[in-house]
Design a protein around this motif. Structure first.
Motif, PDB file in Angstrom:
ATOM      1  N   LEU A   1      33.073  50.490 -22.324  1.00 16.60           N
ATOM      2  CA  LEU A   1      32.655  51.562 -21.427  1.00 16.60           C
ATOM      3  C   LEU A   1      31.356  51.237 -20.689  1.00 16.60           C
ATOM      4  N   ALA A   2      30.392  50.645 -21.383  1.00 19.25           N
ATOM      5  CA  ALA A   2      29.135  50.288 -20.724  1.00 19.25           C
ATOM      6  C   ALA A   2      29.372  49.256 -19.628  1.00 19.25           C
ATOM      7  N   HIS A   3      30.264  48.310 -19.906  1.00 29.24           N
ATOM      8  CA  HIS A   3      30.583  47.298 -18.889  1.00 29.24           C
ATOM      9  C   HIS A   3      31.374  47.900 -17.736  1.00 29.24           C
ATOM     10  N   TYR A   4      32.241  48.817 -18.032  1.00 29.12           N
ATOM     11  CA  TYR A   4      32.982  49.508 -16.965  1.00 29.12           C
ATOM     12  C   TYR A   4      32.007  50.225 -16.041  1.00 29.12           C
ATOM     13  N   LEU A   5      31.093  50.989 -16.637  1.00 32.48           N
ATOM     14  CA  LEU A   5      30.120  51.747 -15.842  1.00 32.48           C
ATOM     15  C   LEU A   5      29.216  50.807 -15.058  1.00 32.48           C
ATOM     16  N   LEU A   6      28.724  49.758 -15.710  1.00 33.43           N
ATOM     17  CA  LEU A   6      27.842  48.802 -15.040  1.00 33.43           C
ATOM     18  C   LEU A   6      28.533  48.162 -13.845  1.00 33.43           C
ATOM     19  N   THR A   7      29.777  47.748 -14.035  1.00 32.71           N
ATOM     20  CA  THR A   7      30.525  47.099 -12.951  1.00 32.71           C
ATOM     21  C   THR A   7      30.693  48.045 -11.772  1.00 32.71           C
ATOM     22  N   CYS A   8      31.063  49.279 -12.057  1.00 33.05           N
ATOM     23  CA  CYS A   8      31.242  50.267 -10.982  1.00 33.05           C
ATOM     24  C   CYS A   8      29.941  50.515 -10.233  1.00 33.05           C
ATOM     25  N   LEU A   9      28.834  50.629 -10.961  1.00 35.78           N
ATOM     26  CA  LEU A   9      27.551  50.930 -10.330  1.00 35.78           C
ATOM     27  C   LEU A   9      26.970  49.738  -9.575  1.00 35.78           C
ATOM     28  N   LEU A  10      27.381  48.539  -9.951  1.00 40.22           N
ATOM     29  CA  LEU A  10      26.886  47.345  -9.264  1.00 40.22           C
ATOM     30  C   LEU A  10      27.713  46.996  -8.041  1.00 40.22           C
TER      31      LEU A  10
ATOM     32  N   LYS B   1      40.972  56.201 -15.370  1.00 39.26           N
ATOM     33  CA  LYS B   1      40.763  57.651 -15.442  1.00 39.26           C
ATOM     34  C   LYS B   1      40.056  58.026 -16.741  1.00 39.26           C
ATOM     35  N   LEU B   2      40.487  57.412 -17.856  1.00 38.88           N
ATOM     36  CA  LEU B   2      39.855  57.694 -19.143  1.00 38.88           C
ATOM     37  C   LEU B   2      38.405  57.238 -19.138  1.00 38.88           C
ATOM     38  N   ALA B   3      38.154  56.048 -18.622  1.00 40.94           N
ATOM     39  CA  ALA B   3      36.778  55.520 -18.621  1.00 40.94           C
ATOM     40  C   ALA B   3      35.864  56.378 -17.749  1.00 40.94           C
TER      41      ALA B   3
ATOM     42  N   ALA C   1      48.089  44.699 -20.490  1.00 46.27           N
ATOM     43  CA  ALA C   1      46.945  44.350 -19.661  1.00 46.27           C
ATOM     44  C   ALA C   1      47.301  44.167 -18.198  1.00 46.27           C
ATOM     45  N   THR C   2      48.568  44.094 -17.878  1.00 44.82           N
ATOM     46  CA  THR C   2      48.976  43.883 -16.483  1.00 44.82           C
ATOM     47  C   THR C   2      49.798  45.039 -15.927  1.00 44.82           C
ATOM     48  N   GLU C   3      49.958  46.086 -16.694  1.00 46.95           N
ATOM     49  CA  GLU C   3      50.764  47.228 -16.238  1.00 46.95           C
ATOM     50  C   GLU C   3      49.926  48.123 -15.335  1.00 46.95           C
ATOM     51  N   ASP C   4      50.411  48.384 -14.129  1.00 49.97           N
ATOM     52  CA  ASP C   4      49.675  49.232 -13.189  1.00 49.97           C
ATOM     53  C   ASP C   4      49.379  50.597 -13.784  1.00 49.97           C
ATOM     54  N   ARG C   5      50.348  51.141 -14.488  1.00 43.73           N
ATOM     55  CA  ARG C   5      50.159  52.474 -15.075  1.00 43.73           C
ATOM     56  C   ARG C   5      49.015  52.461 -16.089  1.00 43.73           C
ATOM     57  N   THR C   6      48.941  51.407 -16.901  1.00 41.22           N
ATOM     58  CA  THR C   6      47.884  51.310 -17.898  1.00 41.22           C
ATOM     59  C   THR C   6      46.527  51.139 -17.232  1.00 41.22           C
ATOM     60  N   VAL C   7      46.461  50.317 -16.186  1.00 47.44           N
ATOM     61  CA  VAL C   7      45.207  50.103 -15.459  1.00 47.44           C
ATOM     62  C   VAL C   7      44.687  51.426 -14.895  1.00 47.44           C
TER      63      VAL C   7
ATOM     64  N   HIS D   1      31.392  58.840 -14.923  1.00 48.99           N
ATOM     65  CA  HIS D   1      31.335  58.202 -13.606  1.00 48.99           C
ATOM     66  C   HIS D   1      32.268  58.887 -12.647  1.00 48.99           C
ATOM     67  N   THR D   2      31.802  59.077 -11.427  1.00 47.21           N
ATOM     68  CA  THR D   2      32.658  59.654 -10.383  1.00 47.21           C
ATOM     69  C   THR D   2      32.736  58.686  -9.235  1.00 47.21           C
ATOM     70  N   THR D   3      33.944  58.450  -8.746  1.00 43.54           N
ATOM     71  CA  THR D   3      34.136  57.493  -7.661  1.00 43.54           C
ATOM     72  C   THR D   3      33.970  58.183  -6.316  1.00 43.54           C
TER      73      THR D   3
END
Length: 269
Positions: free
Chosen positions: A121-130, A259-261, A248-254, A267-269
């Motif tokens: 989660l921290a990496h997800y947030l960091l990536t989005c904010l960067l 959305k969960l993260a 790891a490659t399923e569009d639905r899972t991505v 985080h809001t896009t």
């Protein structure tokens, strides 16, 4: 640019104070890159940069400290703001910081299972904010340091914090699967890599012996090199591109993970 020259590159390496992260920072800097060395505290980040200067002969001008405790998402947000302000052109983000899930179920102050937050989660947030700083130029990319254990995992969508049924190995594997899935997010140009079983603080999760951390770092550094062509979402086991777990490659899972993260990090896009 030759494959050995990274002097025009700026790279942020999370978890760069020890293990694979420290060796990744060292190898990148030895090849000329400007490296943002992340640690949990300013003191840890400074100690790592001092060690790189003293033991590897790195020019101090190539190194910048960056600090955030990934168990506190507000610190991740603050670090991201500083990086964007001070380094508006970032070529590579290496999402490397990681912990082994503890024996007992543990939540962060943000209410997330600690391995899920620190490793994903921290990496997800960091990536989005960067995103404003991460270059869209050819060669710009995110490298997620994942694990072969992602293949043993499932994301518990109804209980991602694993409050009902906790296992440290399952919690760790879930965080690695999430990080691997995130590499396929179309919003970023990213790959994930299992750097091998190395002699780091995570070794006990895998085996009783491993290769030196520098060997694992070499696989990470290769993927930071713009001479290495990548495909978004690709997964590497050391230096071999192979198929990750099907999820790891399923569009639905991505999409579902994104959305969960967003919910768990605020985080809001």
């Amino acid at each position: 640019m030759s494959a050995s020259d990274l002097s025009s590159r700026t790279v942020l390496v999370t978890g760069a104070t020890s293990g694979i992260g420290f060796e990744t920072a060292r190898q990148l800097a030895e090849r000329g890159a400007t490296v943002l060395v992340h640690g949990r505290t300013p003191e840890e980040a400074q100690a790592a940069t001092d060690k790189l200067i003293a033991t590897a002969g790195i020019d101090a001008g190539q190194l910048c400290g960056a600090a955030a405790d990934f168990t506190h998402l507000e610190e991740v947000e603050a670090m991201a703001r500083r990086v964007v302000a001070e380094h508006p052109h970032l070529d590579v983000l290496v999402n490397n910081a990681g912990i082994a899930a503890p024996e007992q179920h543990t939540l962060t102050a943000d209410g997330n299972e600690i391995a899920l937050q620190v490793n994903f989660l921290a990496h997800y947030l960091l990536t989005c904010l960067l995103e404003p700083a991460l270059t869209t130029d050819p060669g710009g990319r995110v490298v997620n340091v994942s694990s072969s254990l992602h293949r043993t995992a499932s994301i518990q969508w109804s209980d991602p914090q694993r409050a009902r049924r906790y296992s440290r190995l399952a919690a760790y594997a879930q965080s690695q699967l999430a990080l691997t899935v995130f590499a396929a997010d179309p919003r970023v140009t990213a790959v994930s890599v299992h750097p091998g079983v190395c002699e780091t603080e995570l070794l006990s999760l895998y085996a009783i012996s491993g290769t030196p951390a520098a060997e694992g770092a070499a696989h990470v550094v290769r993927l930071c090199d713009p001479a290495t062509e990548i495909v978004n979402g690709a997964y590497y086991d050391c230096d071999q591109r192979i198929e990750p777990a099907q999820a790891a490659t399923e569009d639905r899972t991505v999409k579902r993970l994104s959305k969960l993260a967003d919910q768990l990090t605020g985080h809001t896009t």
